[in-house]
Design a protein around this motif. Sequence first.
Motif, mmCIF file in Angstrom:
data_model
loop_
_atom_site.group_PDB
_atom_site.id
_atom_site.type_symbol
_atom_site.label_atom_id
_atom_site.label_comp_id
_atom_site.label_asym_id
_atom_site.label_seq_id
_atom_site.Cartn_x
_atom_site.Cartn_y
_atom_site.Cartn_z
ATOM 1 N N MET A 102 0.839 -1.197 0.000
ATOM 2 C CA MET A 102 0.000 0.000 0.000
ATOM 3 C C MET A 102 0.875 1.249 0.000
ATOM 4 O O MET A 102 2.008 1.237 0.494
ATOM 5 N N GLU A 103 0.333 2.327 -0.553
ATOM 6 C CA GLU A 103 1.062 3.598 -0.584
ATOM 7 C C GLU A 103 1.373 4.058 0.838
ATOM 8 O O GLU A 103 0.557 3.928 1.744
ATOM 9 N N GLN A 104 2.570 4.596 1.031
ATOM 10 C CA GLN A 104 3.120 4.851 2.362
ATOM 11 C C GLN A 104 2.218 5.705 3.258
ATOM 12 O O GLN A 104 1.918 5.325 4.390
ATOM 13 N N LYS A 105 1.784 6.856 2.779
ATOM 14 C CA LYS A 105 1.009 7.753 3.635
ATOM 15 C C LYS A 105 -0.344 7.156 4.001
ATOM 16 O O LYS A 105 -0.807 7.283 5.136
ATOM 17 N N ARG A 106 -0.976 6.496 3.038
ATOM 18 C CA ARG A 106 -2.258 5.839 3.330
ATOM 19 C C ARG A 106 -2.061 4.722 4.347
ATOM 20 O O ARG A 106 -2.884 4.522 5.244
ATOM 21 N N LEU A 107 -0.972 3.988 4.195
ATOM 22 C CA LEU A 107 -0.676 2.891 5.113
ATOM 23 C C LEU A 107 -0.516 3.408 6.541
ATOM 24 O O LEU A 107 -1.091 2.860 7.490
#
Length: 219
Positions: free
Chosen positions: A114-119
Motif C-alpha cells: 500500500m502507498e506509504q502515507k495511506r498505510l
Amino acid sequence: MRNNRKLTAVIWDWNGTLLNDVKVSLLSVNEELAARNLPQISENFYRSHFDFPVKDFYQKLGINFSRDNFDEMSRRFLETYFRNLQLATLHEGVEEVLQFLKDHGIRQYVLSAMEQKRLEKMLAGYGIDHFFEKIQGLDDIYADGKRSASEKLIETIHPDKSSTWMVGDTLHDLDVANAMGIHCVLLSSGHQTRERLLRQHDRVVNNYREIKEFFALLI
C-alpha cells in the motif's frame, strides 16, 4: 540470552494479514468487472485465484489492458476500496498477539504494497501503529508487489535474519520473505485459501490464536 532466541523480530503484512479486508477488496474487483459487463466473482473464487502481480489477476478475469488503462483502474479500485473500508476490521486477536510480542521484547514492523502515507494513516486509524518500529509501504498507489519496499526495510532495520519472521497471507508474501532471507508463516484467513498456501509452504496457521501459539514456542 536474547541473541540465542529463535524469534527476535516479526515483519507483518497489512492487507489480509493484520487487516481482514477480503470483502472490501472483492467489492472493488466486482465493481470493475460490472463496469465492463464481465461476470461477478464469489469470495471463494477470489481467494482461490487472487495473485500478484495484480494486473495478471485482472487479465485472467477478462479485463483487457489493450483497451483499459491499468493505472486508471488501480486508482478507481482504491477509490471503491476506501469508500467501503468501514467493512474491514482487524482480524480477531491481532492486538493481543501484537501486545504479547511487545511484552517479550520482539521488534515489530509492517511491510505492505500500500502507498506509504495511506498505510500510516490506516494503521493509526485502527490504533495499532504504536506497536511498530518501522512502517514500510510503497511510494505510489500502483500495487506491483512489495519487493522494492522489502529491500528498503531490510536496509533500514538490519535484522538478525536467522530469527526474523514474516507473517503474510499470500504466496507472494512467501516469495518476499524468501528474497529477504527470513522465515515465513502464512495466515489462511486472508486473500488466498489454505489449500493454495499449503501447496507451497508447510507453515500455515488458521487464526491469531495459532499465530500466538506458534511464536510462543520460539521465544
